[in-house]
Design a protein around this motif. Sequence first.
Motif, PDB file in Angstrom:
ATOM      1  N   UNK A  51     -13.343  15.608  99.851  1.00 39.72           N
ATOM      2  CA  UNK A  51     -13.964  16.970  99.108  1.00 39.72           C
ATOM      3  C   UNK A  51     -14.643  17.777  99.779  1.00 39.72           C
ATOM      4  N   UNK A  52     -13.852  18.686 100.464  1.00 39.45           N
ATOM      5  CA  UNK A  52     -14.386  19.867 101.212  1.00 39.45           C
ATOM      6  C   UNK A  52     -14.186  21.066 100.654  1.00 39.45           C
ATOM      7  N   UNK A  53     -15.227  21.926 100.901  1.00 40.37           N
ATOM      8  CA  UNK A  53     -15.148  23.357 100.275  1.00 40.37           C
ATOM      9  C   UNK A  53     -14.754  24.363 101.064  1.00 40.37           C
ATOM     10  N   UNK A  54     -13.675  25.023 100.753  1.00 42.31           N
ATOM     11  CA  UNK A  54     -13.554  26.367 101.684  1.00 42.31           C
ATOM     12  C   UNK A  54     -14.184  27.710 101.379  1.00 42.31           C
ATOM     13  N   UNK A  55     -14.638  27.743 100.009  1.00 41.44           N
ATOM     14  CA  UNK A  55     -15.304  28.691  99.412  1.00 41.44           C
ATOM     15  C   UNK A  55     -16.170  28.677  98.317  1.00 41.44           C
ATOM     16  N   UNK A  56     -17.430  29.196  98.422  1.00 48.29           N
ATOM     17  CA  UNK A  56     -18.398  29.097  97.258  1.00 48.29           C
ATOM     18  C   UNK A  56     -17.958  30.000  96.116  1.00 48.29           C
ATOM     19  N   UNK A  57     -18.975  30.109  95.424  1.00 43.20           N
ATOM     20  CA  UNK A  57     -18.658  31.331  94.093  1.00 43.20           C
ATOM     21  C   UNK A  57     -18.558  32.488  94.783  1.00 43.20           C
ATOM     22  N   UNK A  58     -17.613  33.049  94.896  1.00 39.23           N
ATOM     23  CA  UNK A  58     -17.674  34.567  95.476  1.00 39.23           C
ATOM     24  C   UNK A  58     -18.048  35.630  94.359  1.00 39.23           C
ATOM     25  N   UNK A  59     -18.161  35.375  93.196  1.00 38.87           N
ATOM     26  CA  UNK A  59     -18.543  36.345  91.995  1.00 38.87           C
ATOM     27  C   UNK A  59     -20.164  36.158  92.078  1.00 38.87           C
ATOM     28  N   UNK A  60     -20.891  35.394  92.738  1.00 40.19           N
ATOM     29  CA  UNK A  60     -22.246  35.314  92.672  1.00 40.19           C
ATOM     30  C   UNK A  60     -22.760  35.775  93.891  1.00 40.19           C
ATOM     31  N   UNK A  61     -24.061  36.365  93.789  1.00 44.16           N
ATOM     32  CA  UNK A  61     -24.574  36.511  95.339  1.00 44.16           C
ATOM     33  C   UNK A  61     -25.766  35.861  95.711  1.00 44.16           C
ATOM     34  N   UNK A  92     -26.956  31.138  95.967  1.00 46.43           N
ATOM     35  CA  UNK A  92     -26.510  29.902  95.981  1.00 46.43           C
ATOM     36  C   UNK A  92     -27.106  29.364  94.897  1.00 46.43           C
ATOM     37  N   UNK A  93     -26.765  27.953  94.417  1.00 51.39           N
ATOM     38  CA  UNK A  93     -27.293  27.538  93.214  1.00 51.39           C
ATOM     39  C   UNK A  93     -27.054  25.812  93.607  1.00 51.39           C
ATOM     40  N   UNK A  94     -28.016  25.133  92.916  1.00 52.30           N
ATOM     41  CA  UNK A  94     -27.911  23.832  92.705  1.00 52.30           C
ATOM     42  C   UNK A  94     -27.557  23.232  91.305  1.00 52.30           C
ATOM     43  N   UNK A  95     -27.001  22.208  90.948  1.00 54.92           N
ATOM     44  CA  UNK A  95     -26.506  21.889  89.782  1.00 54.92           C
ATOM     45  C   UNK A  95     -24.999  22.121  89.589  1.00 54.92           C
ATOM     46  N   UNK A  96     -24.701  22.428  88.393  1.00 50.94           N
ATOM     47  CA  UNK A  96     -23.101  22.885  88.225  1.00 50.94           C
ATOM     48  C   UNK A  96     -22.972  23.920  88.833  1.00 50.94           C
ATOM     49  N   UNK A  97     -21.893  24.106  89.500  1.00 55.14           N
ATOM     50  CA  UNK A  97     -21.278  25.485  90.276  1.00 55.14           C
ATOM     51  C   UNK A  97     -19.970  25.383  90.093  1.00 55.14           C
ATOM     52  N   UNK A  98     -19.185  26.617  90.478  1.00 53.73           N
ATOM     53  CA  UNK A  98     -17.855  26.847  90.704  1.00 53.73           C
ATOM     54  C   UNK A  98     -17.704  26.886  92.168  1.00 53.73           C
ATOM     55  N   UNK A 118     -21.178  30.746 102.916  1.00 55.95           N
ATOM     56  CA  UNK A 118     -20.104  31.456 102.117  1.00 55.95           C
ATOM     57  C   UNK A 118     -20.421  32.995 102.008  1.00 55.95           C
ATOM     58  N   UNK A 119     -21.714  33.434 102.413  1.00 56.23           N
ATOM     59  CA  UNK A 119     -22.154  34.910 102.145  1.00 56.23           C
ATOM     60  C   UNK A 119     -23.011  35.166 103.292  1.00 56.23           C
ATOM     61  N   UNK A 120     -23.185  36.290 103.407  1.00 52.90           N
ATOM     62  CA  UNK A 120     -23.847  37.069 104.437  1.00 52.90           C
ATOM     63  C   UNK A 120     -25.307  36.874 104.651  1.00 52.90           C
ATOM     64  N   UNK A 121     -25.965  36.338 103.436  1.00 56.48           N
ATOM     65  CA  UNK A 121     -27.356  36.323 103.462  1.00 56.48           C
ATOM     66  C   UNK A 121     -27.628  34.758 103.763  1.00 56.48           C
ATOM     67  N   UNK A 122     -26.659  33.989 103.885  1.00 53.89           N
ATOM     68  CA  UNK A 122     -26.676  32.595 104.218  1.00 53.89           C
ATOM     69  C   UNK A 122     -27.506  31.754 103.104  1.00 53.89           C
ATOM     70  N   UNK A 123     -27.065  32.032 101.853  1.00 54.55           N
ATOM     71  CA  UNK A 123     -27.596  31.356 100.850  1.00 54.55           C
ATOM     72  C   UNK A 123     -26.863  30.336 100.017  1.00 54.55           C
ATOM     73  N   UNK A 124     -25.437  30.493 100.109  1.00 46.08           N
ATOM     74  CA  UNK A 124     -24.533  29.807  99.642  1.00 46.08           C
ATOM     75  C   UNK A 124     -23.877  28.596 100.799  1.00 46.08           C
ATOM     76  N   UNK A 125     -24.481  27.569 100.991  1.00 42.08           N
ATOM     77  CA  UNK A 125     -24.143  26.467 102.018  1.00 42.08           C
ATOM     78  C   UNK A 125     -22.927  25.928 101.744  1.00 42.08           C
ATOM     79  N   UNK A 126     -21.955  25.803 102.808  1.00 43.93           N
ATOM     80  CA  UNK A 126     -20.723  25.036 102.765  1.00 43.93           C
ATOM     81  C   UNK A 126     -20.667  23.555 103.571  1.00 43.93           C
ATOM     82  N   UNK A 127     -20.805  22.618 103.095  1.00 40.30           N
ATOM     83  CA  UNK A 127     -20.954  21.301 104.204  1.00 40.30           C
ATOM     84  C   UNK A 127     -19.665  21.308 105.010  1.00 40.30           C
TER      85      UNK A 127
END
Length: 824
Positions: free
Chosen positions: A789-799, A801-807, A750-759
Amino acid sequence: MNSSKQFLLSSVTLAVLTLMNQAAQAQDATPPAAAPAKDSVAAELQQVVVTGVAASRGVRKLDSAFSITTASEEQLKQASPSSTADVMKLVPGVYAEATGGQSGANIEVRGFPSGSDSPFVSVQMQGNPIYPVPTLSFFEGSSAFRLDDTIERVEVLRGGPSTIFSSGQPGATMNFILKKGTDTPEGSIRFTAGTGELRRVDLYYGGKIGDGWYGSVGGFYRTAHGVRDAGFPADDGHQITATLTRKLDQGELTLYTRSTSDKNAFYTGVPLISANEGRSISAFPGFDPLKGTLMSGEMRRFTLEAAPGKTLTYDLGDGRGLKGNVFGAEFDQTFSGWTVSNKFNRFDADMNTIAMFTGNNPLTMGAYKAAAIASANGNAATLAAAGRPATSATATFTNGGGAVSDSTQVVQAGLWAVEKKLKSFTDELRVSREWMQGNTVTVGAYFASYSSDDVWYLGNSHLMTAVPNASLINVKLNNGVVVSNNGTDGNVFYAPNASYDGSNTAFYVSNEWKVNERIKVDAGARRERQKIDGSVSNLVSADTDNNPLTVYNNGTSMPNGAYTALGRKDTASSFTIGGNYKLSKDASVFARANTGHTFITFDDLRNAGSQKAVDDRSGLPTPKIKQLEVGFKTVGELYSAYINAFHTEFDGIAFQQILSNGSILNSTSGSKGNGLEWEVSVRPVRNLTLTLTGDYQKSEYKDNPATEGKTVQRQPKLQFRFTPTYKIPLGEDNSVKLYGTYTKIGERWADQANLQYLPSYRTLDLGALFSLGDKIELRLAATNVNNELGLTEGNSRLSSGNSGPINARPLFGRAVEGSLLYRF
């Protein structure tokens, strides 16, 4: 039932139906009156495309030396696109995130690095860009166009000669061709109903008006609550389109106009549970990620504090809508060996965004209280005004529902308001002449004038329960500090007013040479100048009620009455050269190389902040693009194939990300990529077609130490769509067509740093078309049948990635619709 089993069952069903039909045909001694498969092959063989070619008459698709995807009206209907952007799922090498609703999509083109919106996709109607700039903040081109039954077909050109013609888009050009009146009058009325209380009617009529005059008119009216029901209409609007055509001696003049008034809810992230560093995504307790939305009737009409004594009220039901008009004309005339064509249009629209944007990840009410107490006690001004530190907090529902327990899961989301008024005028003139046998020269000029007037209110965070159709929450501390009032727990953190004007002027020359019956080559060059100016308000931070205890509105961003004028001029050149070699009458290979560019936009002016920063070419460079591609095209009775390999190189692409706290991250990177695209159809038996489209690519960033070698964000390495279609004749004039599409979208970042993984994810769509003679059609269609349940976008307001509850923003859940069409 999982997606693979459902797909297997559908495939088996199609196979059984195929065998039954073949057996029935073997017993039928009477040959059919026509051969639909052969008719469709013949039509494909003769198909002409007009996008990206110098000659207004177009060129046979098989003979074109570039990558282009076409879709007829029926193919568009069969794809069941949820929006204009979703049409792009038909195009290999393009990934469209259409889960925001009718507007506000993110569209990524094969290896072209983009963080959001659609900077490398231009949307045209009748060959002219609707708005000459493909993307601005809170605007992307597909939002300015609505699908209906007035569309004859769409052509999507990827790269190729598009760097030379029209607006010079180096990425993808999506050109919608309208139906026109013909000698044979035709009309239709279509009624549609479906999931989310969808109710829609489409009308079309076209025919001959008089000697040499033809006209058409059509449009739609639609209302729907949407798959994600917020408790109020998500989509509510109408559109009308008309054309008037005059046939000339060796030419044609067409006038067209379209008026649209459409309100569309905009969907962002919902609460989810992430595990295994984002590799596993599951539903958040109590929240259906496929059908739920945080929006609710309780917050539909919200108020924001814009300045002392100034409050504004907005309606989430307005969403990211379109209220505007397009008027245009296209003229083509040949005389004495010269061909002259001209296309112009005028676009004027309000394209506001009144929507919810998710902020921080879900947490418990108790954790929120603790953080609020710590924040208030750590603020010297607030602590001094209160007279003592806070030791506890109370949370209550704004609707009178009583206290909110500490175990309740809550989220913060901003209710943003962006008022945007766009105007533009574009004109393209071309003159062509065959100056020697088989060699045609085209010279052209393109002009665009455009503006954007913006009023922004970003932030305005609200505290709410993490459940569908959320309830708002008030929070007060025991020392008198008000943390959340009527649900509002954050100020407007960015509120610029701005007016922008721009103009582009380009001249180009193209030469097409038919060397012999097998070889055709073309080349072109373009020189373009852009001038943009902006007047952007200077901002201050202030307390709207002069009360330090009401912390939710302290530090509100607002204009101070002064403005900064910014401007810049740029020039750039583009080139293309390509060739096509016929292996046989209906098979060819092609190769093409081009260089192109994009210019900086209005938003780059605003973000730079000063004229010195705007003029700094190292901080705001003119992005450069190089592309190479080779391909193979063939059409026959048993199969069709369009296959091409590509290489891309980018330099100086600027990115921006607005975080939940209002801070803005800017960066500049380059990228490089290689890939393979394919569109293959096989017709093994009568009435059965198996189609496979997709691409594989490897694209990564370069020229920036922070992202060097990272995968280009939001783009899957592998994606494909497998679509079997089978037609069952039922008597002389009746038939049933069954079709389905299995889609696989590979993993992404989801991000340039490759921290937010989208399966990766897989979906199954199914449909059936019942034709009763040539007058009546009944169509049933279902999308995401397997409720993936496929994701097209992570949380674009965060810089990060996270585990646990996310948006994050997932696909829409299963949706079913049926339509009844009557032709007259």
